[in-house]
Write an enzyme that holds these catalytic residues in place. Structure first.
Site, PDB file in Angstrom:
ATOM      1  N   HIS A   1     -12.669 -24.900  38.496  1.00  0.00           N
ATOM      2  CA  HIS A   1     -13.873 -24.333  37.889  1.00  0.00           C
ATOM      3  C   HIS A   1     -13.565 -23.115  36.997  1.00  0.00           C
ATOM      4  CE1 HIS A   1     -15.741 -26.417  41.449  1.00  0.00           C
ATOM      5  NE2 HIS A   1     -16.457 -26.881  40.450  1.00  0.00           N
TER       6      HIS A   1
ATOM      7  N   GLU B   1     -17.241 -34.732  48.746  1.00  0.00           N
ATOM      8  CA  GLU B   1     -15.986 -34.262  48.136  1.00  0.00           C
ATOM      9  C   GLU B   1     -14.853 -34.281  49.145  1.00  0.00           C
ATOM     10  OE1 GLU B   1     -16.085 -30.942  45.453  1.00  0.00           O
ATOM     11  OE2 GLU B   1     -14.021 -30.372  45.867  1.00  0.00           O
TER      12      GLU B   1
ATOM     13  N   SER C   1     -26.957 -25.736  40.388  1.00  0.00           N
ATOM     14  CA  SER C   1     -26.250 -25.164  41.546  1.00  0.00           C
ATOM     15  C   SER C   1     -27.263 -24.423  42.419  1.00  0.00           C
ATOM     16  CB  SER C   1     -25.179 -24.180  41.064  1.00  0.00           C
ATOM     17  OG  SER C   1     -25.807 -23.034  40.502  1.00  0.00           O
TER      18      SER C   1
ATOM     19  N   ASP D   1     -25.814 -29.395  42.663  1.00  0.00           N
ATOM     20  CA  ASP D   1     -24.370 -29.209  42.506  1.00  0.00           C
ATOM     21  C   ASP D   1     -23.854 -28.345  43.662  1.00  0.00           C
ATOM     22  OD1 ASP D   1     -21.939 -29.368  41.136  1.00  0.00           O
ATOM     23  OD2 ASP D   1     -22.376 -27.644  39.843  1.00  0.00           O
ATOM     24  N   HIS D   2     -22.815 -28.788  44.326  1.00  0.00           N
ATOM     25  CA  HIS D   2     -22.178 -28.012  45.406  1.00  0.00           C
ATOM     26  C   HIS D   2     -23.141 -27.553  46.506  1.00  0.00           C
ATOM     27  CE1 HIS D   2     -18.236 -27.892  43.501  1.00  0.00           C
ATOM     28  NE2 HIS D   2     -18.857 -27.682  42.352  1.00  0.00           N
TER      29      HIS D   2
ATOM     30  N   HIS E   1     -15.063 -32.650  38.885  1.00  0.00           N
ATOM     31  CA  HIS E   1     -15.614 -31.298  38.684  1.00  0.00           C
ATOM     32  C   HIS E   1     -14.653 -30.527  37.782  1.00  0.00           C
ATOM     33  CE1 HIS E   1     -18.898 -30.875  41.748  1.00  0.00           C
ATOM     34  NE2 HIS E   1     -18.467 -32.103  41.949  1.00  0.00           N
TER      35      HIS E   1
ATOM     36  N   ASN F   1     -18.333 -33.186  35.252  1.00  0.00           N
ATOM     37  CA  ASN F   1     -19.133 -31.951  35.358  1.00  0.00           C
ATOM     38  C   ASN F   1     -18.686 -30.909  34.349  1.00  0.00           C
ATOM     39  OD1 ASN F   1     -20.143 -33.203  37.619  1.00  0.00           O
ATOM     40  ND2 ASN F   1     -19.711 -31.511  39.021  1.00  0.00           N
ATOM     41  N   ILE F   2     -19.654 -30.424  33.587  1.00  0.00           N
ATOM     42  CA  ILE F   2     -19.338 -29.423  32.563  1.00  0.00           C
ATOM     43  C   ILE F   2     -20.373 -28.299  32.598  1.00  0.00           C
ATOM     44  CG2 ILE F   2     -19.153 -29.031  30.067  1.00  0.00           C
ATOM     45  CD1 ILE F   2     -18.124 -32.032  29.950  1.00  0.00           C
ATOM     46  N   ASP F   3     -19.909 -27.115  32.876  1.00  0.00           N
ATOM     47  CA  ASP F   3     -20.771 -25.930  32.903  1.00  0.00           C
ATOM     48  C   ASP F   3     -20.188 -24.835  32.002  1.00  0.00           C
ATOM     49  OD1 ASP F   3     -22.469 -23.874  33.464  1.00  0.00           O
ATOM     50  OD2 ASP F   3     -22.145 -23.838  35.608  1.00  0.00           O
TER      51      ASP F   3
HETATM   52  P1  13P Z   1     -16.463 -26.106  34.705  1.00  0.00           P
HETATM   53  O1  13P Z   1     -16.406 -24.708  35.218  1.00  0.00           O
HETATM   54  O2  13P Z   1     -15.099 -26.599  34.313  1.00  0.00           O
HETATM   55  O3  13P Z   1     -17.452 -26.309  33.613  1.00  0.00           O
HETATM   56  O4  13P Z   1     -16.922 -27.044  35.927  1.00  0.00           O
HETATM   57  C1  13P Z   1     -18.279 -27.170  36.271  1.00  0.00           C
HETATM   58  C2  13P Z   1     -18.472 -27.877  37.562  1.00  0.00           C
HETATM   59  O5  13P Z   1     -17.602 -28.498  38.123  1.00  0.00           O
HETATM   60  C3  13P Z   1     -19.827 -27.820  38.152  1.00  0.00           C
HETATM   61  O6  13P Z   1     -19.854 -28.404  39.412  1.00  0.00           O
HETATM   62  O1  G3H Z   2     -19.286 -25.476  39.951  1.00  0.00           O
HETATM   63  C1  G3H Z   2     -20.041 -24.525  39.802  1.00  0.00           C
HETATM   64  C2  G3H Z   2     -20.944 -24.475  38.641  1.00  0.00           C
HETATM   65  O2  G3H Z   2     -20.254 -24.094  37.482  1.00  0.00           O
HETATM   66  C3  G3H Z   2     -22.145 -23.609  38.932  1.00  0.00           C
HETATM   67  O3  G3H Z   2     -21.828 -22.267  38.932  1.00  0.00           O
HETATM   68  O4  G3H Z   2     -22.785 -21.300  41.034  1.00  0.00           O
HETATM   69  O5  G3H Z   2     -22.373 -19.876  38.992  1.00  0.00           O
HETATM   70  O6  G3H Z   2     -24.232 -21.526  39.026  1.00  0.00           O
HETATM   71  P1  G3H Z   2     -22.862 -21.167  39.537  1.00  0.00           P
HETATM   72 ZN    ZN Z   3     -18.069 -28.198  40.570  1.00  0.00          ZN
END
Ligand code: 13P
Ligand code: G3H
Ligand code: ZN
Length: 330
Positions: free
Chosen positions: A189, A145, A56, A93-94, A232, A275-277
């Site tokens: 998210h 998106e 990100s 990402d984003h 996402h 997407n998994i964070d």
């Molecule tokens: P989560 O918060 O569900 O892991 O999603 C992560 C994400 O979409 C990153 O772009």
């Molecule tokens: O979709 C967002 C991701 O989980 C990244 O999060 O901006 O806190 O790094 P972040």
């Molecule tokens: Zn996302």
């Protein structure tokens, strides 16, 4: 200017085409630091899965752009050293501006997301097209998106109106030239994806979220058959890790994610990137809290980050094998 090719990375074109045909999804795991990167790479090499290393803009600031570029180079060399060469994508990402996307492309990213979903439709089209034109001239793939992922604070009307509108997807893809499309079908998210009021409770009192809108996904697939779709907000928020965090001093409340069987079903459709964070964050935090609680005298970071890395690796291996279906596909 550093091309991703000099770092040993690939763009997402081929791995997405294979994932759509093969009915699985490529994991896109976010990372900010070395231990997360090691866990992702080890898990994906051991399960022979293609992988998207996802960064990100906040993560890029945190880690530093120069260090990140060299971590990506190190990542592809490390993969070779581990003995099985999997395709590795470095993805923004984003991304929210053309300038950020350009900076990433100029610094070794092989794929970028331009998230214009908060703009009007026409502004989203114009911004996404501008990024695609620059990216494609450099062999970089672009994710756009349509629709906004619901936030738990949104009221019901706003949530409904932000699902992706299937009637827009064909026009958007044609006008922008985008390579993949993130859609909004009910994921969101973070670790609190739904309010308790939006959920039901099972016999054990565990919150059960509303199902994803597979009807919208099907309608989208009909309009752009075989086009790569991205989900996402796809963490499952395992109860085991939430419980461990709370047992060892944490205070997570009403955490709820996307059930794995729904992600399994999505991975078998045109959804080719998941997407998994948050799940990674929870796993690391759970492990670190446990180590600190059980070993209050410990102050060597390797002694708490090492076990956290192992827990993270196990989580990713499990997802590749049993949720995304990407294991064995590299
Ligand atoms: P989560 O918060 O569900 O892991 O999603 C992560 C994400 O979409 C990153 O772009
Ligand atoms: O979709 C967002 C991701 O989980 C990244 O999060 O901006 O806190 O790094 P972040
Ligand atoms: Zn996302």
């Amino acid at each position: 200017m550093t091309s991703y090719k000099d770092l040993g990375l690939v763009n997402s074109k081929e791995i997405f085409a294979k994932a759509v045909d093969g009915k699985y999804a490529v994991p896109a795991y976010n990372f900010n630091n070395m231990e997360q990167l090691q866990a992702i790479l080890q898990a994906c090499v051991e399960t022979k899965s293609p992988v998207i290393l996802q960064v990100s803009s906040g993560a890029r600031k945190y880690a530093n752009a120069t260090l990140l570029r060299n971590m990506a180079k190190g990542a592809t060399e490390y993969v070779k050293e581990l003995g099985y060469e999997i395709p590795v994508v470095l993805h923004l990402d984003h991304g929210d501006t053309f300038e950020l996307c350009k900076d990433c492309i100029d610094n070794g990213f092989s794929s970028v997301m331009i998230d214009g979903s908060h703009h009007s439709y026409d502004e989203n089209v114009a911004l996404t097209k501008k990024v695609c034109d620059y990216a494609h001239a450099h062999g970089v793939t672009v994710e756009g998106e349509l629709g906004v992922l619901a936030g738990v604070e949104d009221d019901v009307v706003a949530e409904k109106s932000t699902y992706t509108r299937p009637e827009e997807v064909e026009d958007f893809v044609k006008k922008t030239g985008v390579d993949s499309l993130a859609i909004s079908i009910g994921t969101s998210h973070g670790a609190n994806k739904f309010t308790p009021a939006q959920c039901t409770r099972n016999a054990d009192g565990v919150l059960i979220p509303p199902p994803l809108r597979f009807d919208i996904l099907e309608e989208i697939e009909k309009r752009i058959p075989g086009f790569p779709i991205v989900l996402h907000g796809s963490s499952s928020v395992p109860q085991e890790h939430v419980d461990m965090i709370n047992k060892f001093g944490g205070a997570l409340k009403d955490s709820v994610g996307i059930p794995e069987e729904q992600l399994r079903k999505a991975a078998q459709s045109a959804v080719c990137k998941i997407n998994i964070d948050s799940d990674g964050r929870l796993a690391m935090t759970a492990s670190i809290r446990k180590t600190f609680a059980e070993n209050p005298g410990e102050f060597d970071p390797r002694k708490y980050l090492g076990p956290a890395r192992d827990v993270l690796k196990a989580l990713y291996m499990e997802k590749n094998k049993n949720v995304l279906g990407s294991a064995g596909k590299a």
